[in-house]
Write an enzyme that holds these catalytic residues in place. Structure first.
Site, PDB file in Angstrom:
ATOM      1  N   ASP A 145       0.851  -1.324  -0.061  1.00  0.00           N
ATOM      2  CA  ASP A 145      -0.020  -0.066  -0.045  1.00  0.00           C
ATOM      3  C   ASP A 145       0.786   1.341  -0.097  1.00  0.00           C
ATOM      4  OD1 ASP A 145      -2.018  -1.985   0.302  1.00  0.00           O
ATOM      5  OD2 ASP A 145      -2.947  -1.250   1.961  1.00  0.00           O
ATOM      6  N   LYS A 162      -7.069  -4.665  -3.079  1.00  0.00           N
ATOM      7  CA  LYS A 162      -7.993  -5.533  -2.258  1.00  0.00           C
ATOM      8  C   LYS A 162      -8.880  -4.452  -1.657  1.00  0.00           C
ATOM      9  CE  LYS A 162      -4.233  -4.078   1.147  1.00  0.00           C
ATOM     10  NZ  LYS A 162      -4.852  -3.088   2.006  1.00  0.00           N
ATOM     11  N   CYS A 198      -2.183  -2.536   7.456  1.00  0.00           N
ATOM     12  CA  CYS A 198      -2.100  -3.569   6.378  1.00  0.00           C
ATOM     13  C   CYS A 198      -0.785  -4.246   6.511  1.00  0.00           C
ATOM     14  CB  CYS A 198      -2.163  -2.838   5.092  1.00  0.00           C
ATOM     15  SG  CYS A 198      -3.981  -2.113   4.594  1.00  0.00           S
TER      16      CYS A 198
HETATM   17  C1  VGL Z   1      -4.793   0.925   5.729  1.00  0.00           C
HETATM   18  C2  VGL Z   1      -6.094   2.037   7.123  1.00  0.00           C
HETATM   19  C3  VGL Z   1      -7.103   1.662   6.229  1.00  0.00           C
HETATM   20  C4  VGL Z   1      -3.397   0.367   5.523  1.00  0.00           C
HETATM   21  C5  VGL Z   1      -5.654   0.678   4.771  1.00  0.00           C
HETATM   22  O1  VGL Z   1      -2.911   0.330   4.412  1.00  0.00           O
HETATM   23  O2  VGL Z   1      -2.685   0.140   6.464  1.00  0.00           O
HETATM   24  N1  VGL Z   1      -4.943   1.341   6.832  1.00  0.00           N
HETATM   25  N2  VGL Z   1      -6.975   1.200   5.104  1.00  0.00           N
END
Ligand code: VGL
Ligand code: ZN
Length: 196
Positions: free
Chosen positions: A14, A101, A149
């Site tokens: 991410d 995802k 994540c």
């Molecule tokens: C994430 C919060 C909400 C992440 C993803 O990538 O850690 N954190 N969605």
């Protein structure tokens, strides 16, 4: 230092504008430092013939993941938006797999599984299959964010039987509560991940 080889995958979690760019809606402090370290790992991993895979949080405009729809997060990483794109400074290798995802509105954080809120069921993403198809036995996890994540991806990797390593120089935490990042690291360690 991790010794990469063809049975190792570097999973880059991410590193998207909404988390990694100061203008992003869920900007993670010091993300730029993590990107420098992530890029060094990408370079070493690809030189050694390791698999490099990128995950992307990829939400519809409405999902129970967002505060506006009953979850806890500001709107972020809406599919095809600027915020969902990998950060420009990230070494995004041509042809390396990208796993999206949350595409169907599921909740959850792991690159390996998403959570269908309506059915209260977990469902796999394509990440495990593509790693198994390539003969991967060991996973190195880097990226954003440590306490969501990265943590859940590393916990799933360990649960699925991959030798799991997390590189602390190449991750950063959201820290909604002070200490969340440290607690996440402890949870990954307890689950059997090696923390370097
Ligand atoms: C994430 C919060 C909400 C992440 C993803 O990538 O850690 N954190 N969605
Ligand atoms: Zn998200």
């Amino acid at each position: 230092m991790v010794d990469y080889d063809a049975r190792t995958a570097l999973v880059v979690v991410d590193v998207q504008n909404d988390f990694a760019h100061p203008d992003g809606s869920l900007y993670v402090n010091e993300a730029a430092d993590a990107i420098v370290a992530v890029n060094e790992e990408i370079e070493r991993a690809s030189a050694a013939g390791a698999v490099v895979a990128y995950t992307q949080d990829w939400h519809p405009e409405h999902t129970p993941h967002f505060a506006q729809d009953g979850g806890i997060w500001p709107v972020h990483c809406v599919g095809d938006s600027w915020g969902a794109q990998l950060h420009d400074d990230l070494a995004a290798l041509e042809g390396a797999p990208r796993v999206r995802k949350g595409v169907g509105g599921e909740d959850g954080y792991s690159g390996f599984t998403v959570h269908d809120v309506e059915r209260d069921e977990d469902a796999p993403t394509e990440l495990e299959g593509l790693l198994r198809d390539r003969g991967v036995e060991r996973v190195v996890v880097v990226g954003l964010a440590t306490d969501y994540c990265v943590r859940d991806t590393a916990l799933d990797a360990a649960r699925l039987g991959f030798g799991t390593t997390v590189l602390t120089r190449a991750i950063r935490a959201v820290n909604l509560e002070p200490g969340d990042g440290e607690r996440a690291i402890e949870a990954m360690r307890l689950a059997g991940a090696s923390i370097e």
